[in-house]
Write a protein that holds these residues in place. Structure first.
Motif, PDB file in Angstrom:
ATOM      1  N   PRO A   4       0.836  -1.202   0.000  1.00  0.00           N
ATOM      2  CA  PRO A   4       0.000   0.000   0.000  1.00  0.00           C
ATOM      3  C   PRO A   4       0.871   1.252   0.000  1.00  0.00           C
ATOM      4  N   GLY A   5       0.535   2.200  -0.856  1.00  0.00           N
ATOM      5  CA  GLY A   5       1.300   3.441  -0.907  1.00  0.00           C
ATOM      6  C   GLY A   5       2.489   3.404  -1.844  1.00  0.00           C
ATOM      7  N   ILE A   8       2.187   5.835  -4.741  1.00  0.00           N
ATOM      8  CA  ILE A   8       2.465   7.235  -4.417  1.00  0.00           C
ATOM      9  C   ILE A   8       3.965   7.492  -4.470  1.00  0.00           C
ATOM     10  N   GLY A  11       5.086   7.733  -7.993  1.00  0.00           N
ATOM     11  CA  GLY A  11       4.737   9.033  -8.562  1.00  0.00           C
ATOM     12  C   GLY A  11       5.659  10.122  -8.067  1.00  0.00           C
ATOM     13  N   LEU A  12       6.004  10.075  -6.763  1.00  0.00           N
ATOM     14  CA  LEU A  12       6.913  11.079  -6.212  1.00  0.00           C
ATOM     15  C   LEU A  12       8.281  10.976  -6.886  1.00  0.00           C
ATOM     16  N   THR A  15       8.061  12.738 -10.323  1.00  0.00           N
ATOM     17  CA  THR A  15       8.085  14.199 -10.261  1.00  0.00           C
ATOM     18  C   THR A  15       9.450  14.707  -9.820  1.00  0.00           C
ATOM     19  N   ALA A  16      10.094  13.978  -8.909  1.00  0.00           N
ATOM     20  CA  ALA A  16      11.424  14.418  -8.465  1.00  0.00           C
ATOM     21  C   ALA A  16      12.414  14.343  -9.618  1.00  0.00           C
ATOM     22  N   ASN A  18      11.747  14.672 -12.750  1.00  0.00           N
ATOM     23  CA  ASN A  18      11.466  15.787 -13.654  1.00  0.00           C
ATOM     24  C   ASN A  18      12.002  17.091 -13.098  1.00  0.00           C
ATOM     25  N   MET A  19      11.812  17.296 -11.778  1.00  0.00           N
ATOM     26  CA  MET A  19      12.224  18.563 -11.181  1.00  0.00           C
ATOM     27  C   MET A  19      13.743  18.712 -11.238  1.00  0.00           C
ATOM     28  N   SER A  22      15.118  19.068 -14.803  1.00  0.00           N
ATOM     29  CA  SER A  22      14.929  20.342 -15.484  1.00  0.00           C
ATOM     30  C   SER A  22      16.069  21.301 -15.197  1.00  0.00           C
ATOM     31  N   TYR A  23      16.856  21.036 -14.141  1.00  0.00           N
ATOM     32  CA  TYR A  23      17.995  21.910 -13.854  1.00  0.00           C
ATOM     33  C   TYR A  23      19.248  21.453 -14.602  1.00  0.00           C
ATOM     34  N   ARG A  28      15.003  19.636 -21.586  1.00  0.00           N
ATOM     35  CA  ARG A  28      13.698  19.438 -20.966  1.00  0.00           C
ATOM     36  C   ARG A  28      12.873  20.727 -20.967  1.00  0.00           C
ATOM     37  N   LEU A  29      13.554  21.842 -20.795  1.00  0.00           N
ATOM     38  CA  LEU A  29      12.843  23.121 -20.704  1.00  0.00           C
ATOM     39  C   LEU A  29      12.553  23.614 -22.112  1.00  0.00           C
ATOM     40  N   THR A  31      10.380  25.978 -22.824  1.00  0.00           N
ATOM     41  CA  THR A  31       9.828  27.331 -22.821  1.00  0.00           C
ATOM     42  C   THR A  31      10.706  28.268 -23.638  1.00  0.00           C
TER      43      THR A  31
END
Lengths: 216, 394
Positions: A4-5, A8, A11-12, A15-16, A18-19, A22-23, A28-29, A31
């Motif tokens: 269980p969990g 999550i 998923g974390l 996202t980590a 990706n974050m 991006s640096y 990746r950026l 924009t």
């Protein structure tokens, strides 16, 4: 059995990644910092038409012969052309007025397709907003005319093809004029488009009312 | 030196006031105000910083750049936001209860600032050293629920009432696991006073491993429950459905604009930092350094570093998880969090009464793991609806 969990945590982790990525991975950026960094438009991007002139002087080098085919073919009728005349009132192959109302233009590019003189092409300039709704959105001859080098700059492949074709036609014509004694030759591809042009330009001295762009 | 910087500054200022010749009662009052204002100012500054950093982090997670137009790296964005909020029109709906409509944002902000009074920010930096600080925290933070319902009711709007009702259902359900898991800590430390709870975590296993409550077997479960419930208490994603814009325009904030809206936001973020600070105090050893030889760094820097880390984890979770559905939310609170909080409680009893040694730790850890898997099992099953039987058709 599923912990269980664990979803999550997965998923974390995504996202980590990706974050932090991006640096460290600039690809990746995606924009674009627009006003400072101009967007890289694809080569065949088209916004509104412009007129090409050869050489350095826009008045003498203008390719447009004021044949008015584009004016007639334009679906929203945003082109308005008046043919120039010399001192004797004789029409000459040059537009006196060439207006395109870009508030009406729908960027279809039909004018480019129909132009027999390769004089009108699509521009990539899109920063055309202004505080004035009317006059600044009607591009007149002075704003439409741009040198052939500019065309090479924005659409290199297409411009090279056009130049090649013009060059080939010029050579053909030269060859035809050199061999004047044989009368069957001067049926060059540019010839069929010229006959309709002459009667049109003389007879259609239409009032500006026929083009809604000019009246607005 | 840096460790005592805040207290020394404070003492120096009071001495200055006494030298001027002010009566001692005025000096006391000014001193009290100084503590209150500086505490609030620190947290409001944290709010301002977070409002831009959160957007930055969310943007980076989504491979964007985030706000970078106002000031260097967009750090002056909160100033621009504040000016925008201040000059916006303050709309009060025609049929709204005007007094309650005004009162709700004030009532939301005040408790979230009041709870800052009892948190131990450093080894000798406690604004008010209450011996029942934990109780005070829960008593005061409960006022914020009234403010949310007041906001929903005063606007006279169906969306805001629905949002407020959801918020009440959610916050009341999550208050129970929150309080139960905090109770475990109070029992283990033998005190309701927050500075004392921090002191009781102040030793290191083998002189190296911090003896924080999160690293005890029961504390792992209690900390998890507390953290999840804290997310729900502060209306953070994935529990932010009181203001779920996909179904209720903005929940209880629908009828608010201008600076009242901003006040709600300040209250929410300060409340978030307060509960992060409480989490740090209860489970992460407050201002204690993680390793004993790192004690040369001032205690209040450790405290705020931990608070910022927990706030970052909250933002990280916001960037990851989608919003829950209201029935899932409530069943998660009642069927998972609350039983897990109770099993943490029993694990604490096992741990304590078997002598707080390795054997008791292992036993209570086994108990917690069993409880976690047993309680979590229904949530790992894929939902498959039963075949529907019709009464009248066919």
């Amino acid at each position: 059995m599923q912990i269980p969990g664990s979803g999550i945590l997965k998923g974390l982790a995504v996202t980590a990644r990706n974050m932090i990525g991006s640096y460290f991975e600039p690809e990746r950026l995606i924009t674009q910092q627009y006003p400072e960094e101009k967007p890289k438009l694809p080569e065949r991007a088209r916004v509104f038409p412009f007129l090409i002139y050869d050489g350095s002087d826009p008045e003498t080098g203008i390719r447009c012969t004021s044949c008015k085919i584009c004016e007639k073919e334009c679906p929203p009728q945003c082109i308005y052309i008046v043919q120039d005349r010399d001192q004797n009132g004789k029409p000459i192959k040059r537009p006196k007025i060439f207006n395109i109302d870009i508030s009406v233009c729908m960027s279809c590019g039909i004018c480019v397709e129909v132009c027999p003189f390769d004089s009108i092409r699509m521009d990539t300039e899109f920063e055309l907003s202004s505080f004035d709704r009317f006059s600044s959105l009607i591009l007149d001859k002075s704003r439409l005319l741009k040198p052939n080098s500019y065309y090479h700059q924005i659409h290199p492949t297409e411009a090279a093809q056009t130049d090649e074709r013009i060059e080939a036609e010029r050579r053909k014509k030269q060859a035809a004029s050199a061999a004047k004694n044989t009368p069957s030759k001067p049926t060059t591809p540019s010839q069929p488009s010229t006959p309709p042009q002459t009667p049109n330009s003389i007879q259609t001295e239409r009032p500006p009312a026929s083009t809604p762009a000019a009246t607005s | 030196m840096i460790e005592e910087l805040p207290t020394r500054l404070y003492a120096w200022f009071l001495q200055l006031l006494q030298k001027i010749g002010l009566p001692s009662i005025i000096v006391d009052i000014v001193g009290a105000f100084l503590i209150a204002i500086s505490t609030c100012a620190v947290f409001l500054a944290l709010f301002a910083l977070t409002s831009v950093l959160e957007r930055k982090i969310l943007a980076r997670v989504q491979n964007r750049l985030g706000p970078n137009r106002v000031g260097p790296f967009g750090l002056l964005q909160p100033v621009a936001d504040g000016i925008k909020m201040l000059i916006k029109e303050d709309i009060i709906p025609h049929n709204a209860d005007k007094i309650l409509h005004f009162l709700a944002p004030v009532l939301a902000l005040i408790p979230s600032l009041l709870v800052l009074a009892i948190l131990p920010y450093g080894s000798n930096l406690v604004p008010v050293n209450l011996n029942s600080g934990l109780l005070y925290y829960f008593a005061i933070s409960a006022i914020a629920e009234i403010a949310i319902f007041l906001a929903g009711w005063a606007g006279n709007n169906k969306y805001s009432v629905l949002g407020a009702m959801r918020a009440i259902a959610q916050i009341l359900s999550y208050e129970l696991p929150l309080a139960t898991s905090a109770l475990c800590v109070a029992l283990a430390a033998g005190s309701l006073s927050l500075p004392q709870i921090v002191q009781s975590q102040n030793n290191y296993l083998l002189g190296l491993f911090p003896n924080w409550f999160l690293f005890t077997p029961w504390g792992l479960a209690a900390g998890l429950v507390f953290f999840i419930a804290a997310l729900a208490e502060t209306n953070r994603s994935p529990f932010d459905l009181p203001e779920g814009e996909s179904e209720l325009v903005a929940g209880h904030l629908t009828e608010y604009s201008g600076f009242k809206y901003a006040t709600f936001f300040i209250a929410e973020y300060v409340g978030m930092f307060a509960i992060c600070a409480l989490f740090v105090t209860l489970f992460l050893g407050g201002w204690l350094p993680p390793l004993p030889f790192l004690a040369f760094i001032p205690s209040w820097i450790w405290f705020f570093a931990k608070v910022c880390f927990i706030a970052f984890v909250m933002i990280w979770i916001r960037a990851t998880l989608p919003r829950m559905r209201i029935d899932h939310l409530l069943s998660f609170a009642w069927k998972f969090l609350l039983p897990l909080a109770f099993s943490a409680f029993f694990a604490l009893l096992l741990w304590h009464y078997l002598g707080r040694n390795i054997l008791s730790s292992l036993l209570s850890f086994a108990f917690i793991v069993a409880a976690y898997f047993a309680l979590g099992y229904p949530f790992t099953q894929r939902y498959s609806p039963r075949k529907r039987t019709y009464l009248f058709s066919e």
